[in-house]
Write a protein that holds these residues in place. Structure first.
Motif, PDB file in Angstrom:
ATOM      1  N   VAL A 188       0.839  -1.117   0.060  1.00  0.00           N
ATOM      2  CA  VAL A 188      -0.114   0.103  -0.026  1.00  0.00           C
ATOM      3  C   VAL A 188       0.902   1.231   0.050  1.00  0.00           C
ATOM      4  O   VAL A 188       0.473   2.142  -0.563  1.00  0.00           O
ATOM      5  N   GLU A 189       2.229   1.068   0.611  1.00  0.00           N
ATOM      6  CA  GLU A 189       2.950   2.413   0.668  1.00  0.00           C
ATOM      7  C   GLU A 189       3.537   2.438  -0.636  1.00  0.00           C
ATOM      8  O   GLU A 189       3.556   3.790  -1.096  1.00  0.00           O
ATOM      9  N   ARG A 190       3.640   1.472  -1.699  1.00  0.00           N
ATOM     10  CA  ARG A 190       4.257   1.570  -2.963  1.00  0.00           C
ATOM     11  C   ARG A 190       3.074   2.351  -3.666  1.00  0.00           C
ATOM     12  O   ARG A 190       3.193   3.283  -4.541  1.00  0.00           O
ATOM     13  N   LEU A 191       1.703   1.588  -3.650  1.00  0.00           N
ATOM     14  CA  LEU A 191       0.549   2.211  -4.227  1.00  0.00           C
ATOM     15  C   LEU A 191       0.504   3.737  -4.004  1.00  0.00           C
ATOM     16  O   LEU A 191       0.177   4.495  -4.860  1.00  0.00           O
ATOM     17  N   ALA A 192       0.578   4.002  -2.856  1.00  0.00           N
ATOM     18  CA  ALA A 192       0.452   5.635  -2.476  1.00  0.00           C
ATOM     19  C   ALA A 192       1.644   6.288  -3.144  1.00  0.00           C
ATOM     20  O   ALA A 192       1.473   7.418  -3.775  1.00  0.00           O
ATOM     21  N   ARG A 193       2.933   5.740  -2.990  1.00  0.00           N
ATOM     22  CA  ARG A 193       3.988   6.521  -3.538  1.00  0.00           C
ATOM     23  C   ARG A 193       3.852   6.723  -5.052  1.00  0.00           C
ATOM     24  O   ARG A 193       4.224   7.768  -5.409  1.00  0.00           O
ATOM     25  N   ASP A 194       3.295   5.865  -5.541  1.00  0.00           N
ATOM     26  CA  ASP A 194       3.163   5.930  -7.081  1.00  0.00           C
ATOM     27  C   ASP A 194       1.876   6.405  -7.464  1.00  0.00           C
ATOM     28  O   ASP A 194       1.381   6.450  -8.486  1.00  0.00           O
ATOM     29  N   ARG A 195       1.173   7.184  -6.633  1.00  0.00           N
ATOM     30  CA  ARG A 195      -0.144   7.889  -6.492  1.00  0.00           C
ATOM     31  C   ARG A 195      -1.052   7.049  -7.379  1.00  0.00           C
ATOM     32  O   ARG A 195      -2.067   7.582  -8.133  1.00  0.00           O
ATOM     33  N   CYS A 196      -1.334   5.673  -6.926  1.00  0.00           N
ATOM     34  CA  CYS A 196      -2.358   4.909  -7.548  1.00  0.00           C
ATOM     35  C   CYS A 196      -3.858   5.035  -6.734  1.00  0.00           C
ATOM     36  O   CYS A 196      -3.564   5.151  -5.534  1.00  0.00           O
ATOM     37  N   ASP A 197      -4.892   5.025  -7.168  1.00  0.00           N
ATOM     38  CA  ASP A 197      -5.983   5.406  -6.551  1.00  0.00           C
ATOM     39  C   ASP A 197      -6.881   4.161  -6.667  1.00  0.00           C
ATOM     40  O   ASP A 197      -7.974   4.040  -6.189  1.00  0.00           O
ATOM     41  N   GLN A 198      -6.507   3.146  -7.313  1.00  0.00           N
ATOM     42  CA  GLN A 198      -7.084   2.029  -7.712  1.00  0.00           C
ATOM     43  C   GLN A 198      -6.122   0.661  -7.921  1.00  0.00           C
ATOM     44  O   GLN A 198      -5.164   0.780  -8.209  1.00  0.00           O
ATOM     45  N   ALA A 199      -6.921  -0.598  -7.627  1.00  0.00           N
ATOM     46  CA  ALA A 199      -5.948  -1.696  -7.737  1.00  0.00           C
ATOM     47  C   ALA A 199      -6.782  -2.928  -7.914  1.00  0.00           C
ATOM     48  O   ALA A 199      -7.841  -3.080  -7.754  1.00  0.00           O
ATOM     49  N   VAL A 200      -5.752  -4.073  -8.661  1.00  0.00           N
ATOM     50  CA  VAL A 200      -6.544  -5.319  -8.733  1.00  0.00           C
ATOM     51  C   VAL A 200      -5.646  -6.487  -8.160  1.00  0.00           C
ATOM     52  O   VAL A 200      -4.385  -6.144  -8.195  1.00  0.00           O
ATOM     53  N   LEU A 201      -6.121  -7.226  -7.673  1.00  0.00           N
ATOM     54  CA  LEU A 201      -5.271  -8.551  -7.000  1.00  0.00           C
ATOM     55  C   LEU A 201      -5.666  -9.780  -7.566  1.00  0.00           C
ATOM     56  O   LEU A 201      -7.066  -9.845  -7.685  1.00  0.00           O
ATOM     57  N   VAL A 202      -4.702 -10.633  -7.926  1.00  0.00           N
ATOM     58  CA  VAL A 202      -5.041 -11.829  -8.354  1.00  0.00           C
ATOM     59  C   VAL A 202      -4.091 -12.780  -7.614  1.00  0.00           C
ATOM     60  O   VAL A 202      -2.947 -12.718  -7.664  1.00  0.00           O
ATOM     61  N   GLY A 203      -4.631 -13.493  -7.041  1.00  0.00           N
ATOM     62  CA  GLY A 203      -3.952 -14.602  -5.948  1.00  0.00           C
ATOM     63  C   GLY A 203      -4.064 -15.918  -6.636  1.00  0.00           C
ATOM     64  O   GLY A 203      -5.010 -16.332  -6.730  1.00  0.00           O
ATOM     65  N   TYR A 204      -2.718 -16.736  -6.700  1.00  0.00           N
ATOM     66  CA  TYR A 204      -2.770 -17.967  -7.312  1.00  0.00           C
ATOM     67  C   TYR A 204      -2.366 -19.163  -6.098  1.00  0.00           C
ATOM     68  O   TYR A 204      -1.301 -19.104  -5.926  1.00  0.00           O
ATOM     69  N   GLY A 205      -3.455 -19.697  -5.837  1.00  0.00           N
ATOM     70  CA  GLY A 205      -3.100 -20.725  -4.481  1.00  0.00           C
ATOM     71  C   GLY A 205      -4.359 -20.983  -3.875  1.00  0.00           C
ATOM     72  O   GLY A 205      -5.670 -20.533  -4.024  1.00  0.00           O
ATOM     73  N   PRO A 206      -4.292 -21.922  -2.791  1.00  0.00           N
ATOM     74  CA  PRO A 206      -5.327 -22.156  -2.052  1.00  0.00           C
ATOM     75  C   PRO A 206      -6.000 -21.066  -1.272  1.00  0.00           C
ATOM     76  O   PRO A 206      -5.458 -20.069  -0.866  1.00  0.00           O
ATOM     77  N   PRO A 207      -7.131 -21.086  -0.684  1.00  0.00           N
ATOM     78  CA  PRO A 207      -7.855 -20.069   0.082  1.00  0.00           C
ATOM     79  C   PRO A 207      -7.211 -19.614   1.256  1.00  0.00           C
ATOM     80  O   PRO A 207      -7.192 -18.271   1.577  1.00  0.00           O
ATOM     81  N   GLU A 208      -6.455 -20.518   1.997  1.00  0.00           N
ATOM     82  CA  GLU A 208      -5.991 -20.195   3.420  1.00  0.00           C
ATOM     83  C   GLU A 208      -4.624 -19.229   3.168  1.00  0.00           C
ATOM     84  O   GLU A 208      -4.047 -18.560   4.055  1.00  0.00           O
ATOM     85  N   ARG A 209      -4.253 -19.331   1.877  1.00  0.00           N
ATOM     86  CA  ARG A 209      -2.985 -18.576   1.710  1.00  0.00           C
ATOM     87  C   ARG A 209      -3.367 -17.089   1.083  1.00  0.00           C
ATOM     88  O   ARG A 209      -2.641 -16.332   1.334  1.00  0.00           O
TER      89      ARG A 209
END
Length: 379
Positions: free
Chosen positions: A85-106
């Protein structure tokens, strides 16, 4: 608690800038399109990792496109999210998308933590997907008809993304086996001769140090000889010549074990001639004895990364880790790769002796998204 959004269809365009070509517009309409596009953004097929894209403004210009391993322990999640989130703020991002590859507990702990912390920081999480076994799950879509509990099957062939990307000349590497093979150590008679050449190089180094004892400091003598050997090897590589003899390769490997010599080689790597450095340090890495792999391996990783070849950089860093876990240059480069730092934003240094550079900073991607919103679900 993550903010939910209603399922809807939003058509946008992702513009991937791959200099020196023209921007490539990849229209996205569904999660399948996002999943299909990720390998072309990263340059490799993701597996057991988290991929985060950060964008800014109405034009949705991507400022961050990064990958990091799945956290092993839940206690590591807050720190990873805070750094992201610090990186997102430093790059002045105001939106994001996450894609996680793996089991739900991770994946789930990271997705929920990211949603909460990002929202508190003014970053809207537009999509959060988990991908596993040919299905995806959305942490944002509450509609069972759209995103059932058992997941939604996807087929990237049904998306226009791969065809559009391939026609534009974009292609991720097929998998880890290809880059690993590119850095595999040589075998057979060449390996036997390299063992003998390395012993001779070690004797040569010992003799040189003994001759200078009490006169010129050993470190200065090694640096002078190393700078000469590195400059000669780099100049040859730029015109297509590789070191050739096992004795020359072994001597380079032994000299590079001195950090100041390695830094001489590091300071010479620039994007315009990164390809020559890739050829040189891959040749050296594959031939030196295991104890001498850290320096040429890290140099290859840096040169490959400067070329935009993150898969080869990862493979080179794996060779370094197997020989010397925690090797500082490799740790620094691994962090840059995992955080999605762009080679363009690495502090550039002049040729000559160089110390450890400061941590990378600034904008992180040449990709651009254009459009008022991110994809919805239904198609």
């Amino acid at each position: 608690m993550l903010m939910r959004h209603p399922a809807a269809t939003h058509r946008v365009c992702m513009v991937t800038q791959r200099p020196p070509g023209s921007p490539v517009r990849l229209p996205l309409a569904t999660p399948t399109d996002i999943i299909a596009a990720v390998p072309y953004l990263l340059g490799r097929h993701p597996s057991h990792c988290l991929v985060v894209l950060g964008a800014r403004g109405a034009a949705s210009q991507v400022r961050l496109a990064g990958r990091c391993p799945l956290p092993e322990e839940a206690t590591a999640v807050p720190g990873l999210v805070a750094g992201l989130v610090e990186r997102l703020a430093r790059d002045r991002c105001d939106q994001a998308v996450l894609v996680g590859y793996g089991p739900p507990e991770r994946v789930a702990p990271f997705a929920h933590e990211l949603g909460e912390v990002a929202a508190a920081s003014g970053v809207a999480l537009r999509e959060a997907l988990r991908v596993d076994g040919g299905r995806y799950w959305s942490y944002l879509c509450p509609e069972p008809a759209c995103c059932p509990p058992e997941g939604t099957r996807y087929d990237v062939v049904s998306s226009t993304i791969p065809a559009t990307a391939v026609l534009a000349g974009l292609a991720p590497r097929g998998g880890s086996a290809v880059p690993q093979a590119l850095v595999a150590p040589v075998a057979g008679s060449v390996r036997d001769e390299m063992e003998r050449a390395t012993r001779r190089a070690e004797v040569r180094r010992g003799r040189m140090c003994a001759e200078r004892e009490g006169a010129v400091p050993v470190e200065s003598a090694l640096l002078a000889e190393g700078a000469r050997a590195v400059a000669e090897a780099v100049d040859d590589a730029r015109v297509g010549r590789l070191p050739g003899s096992c004795d020359r390769v072994a001597w380079l490997g032994v000299l590079l074990a001195t950090v100041s010599v390695r830094d001489e080689a590091w300071a010479r790597i620039r994007p315009p001639d990164a390809a020559a450095h890739v050829r040189l340090w891959r040749y050296v890495l594959r031939r030196v004895e295991p104890s001498y792999t850290p320096a040429p391996g890290a140099l290859l990783a840096f040169a490959a990364w400067q070329q935009g070849d993150t898969a080869l950089a990862d493979a080179a860093l794996d060779r370094v880790d197997s020989a010397s876990p925690g090797y500082p240059m490799a740790v620094l480069l691994r962090q840059a790769l995992q955080r999605g730092v762009s080679p363009r934003d690495w502090p550039q240094r002049g040729a000559g002796r160089a110390g450890e550079p400061p941590p990378p900073h600034g904008p992180t991607a040449g990709q651009r998204w254009a459009g008022p919103d991110w994809p919805g679900h239904r198609r």
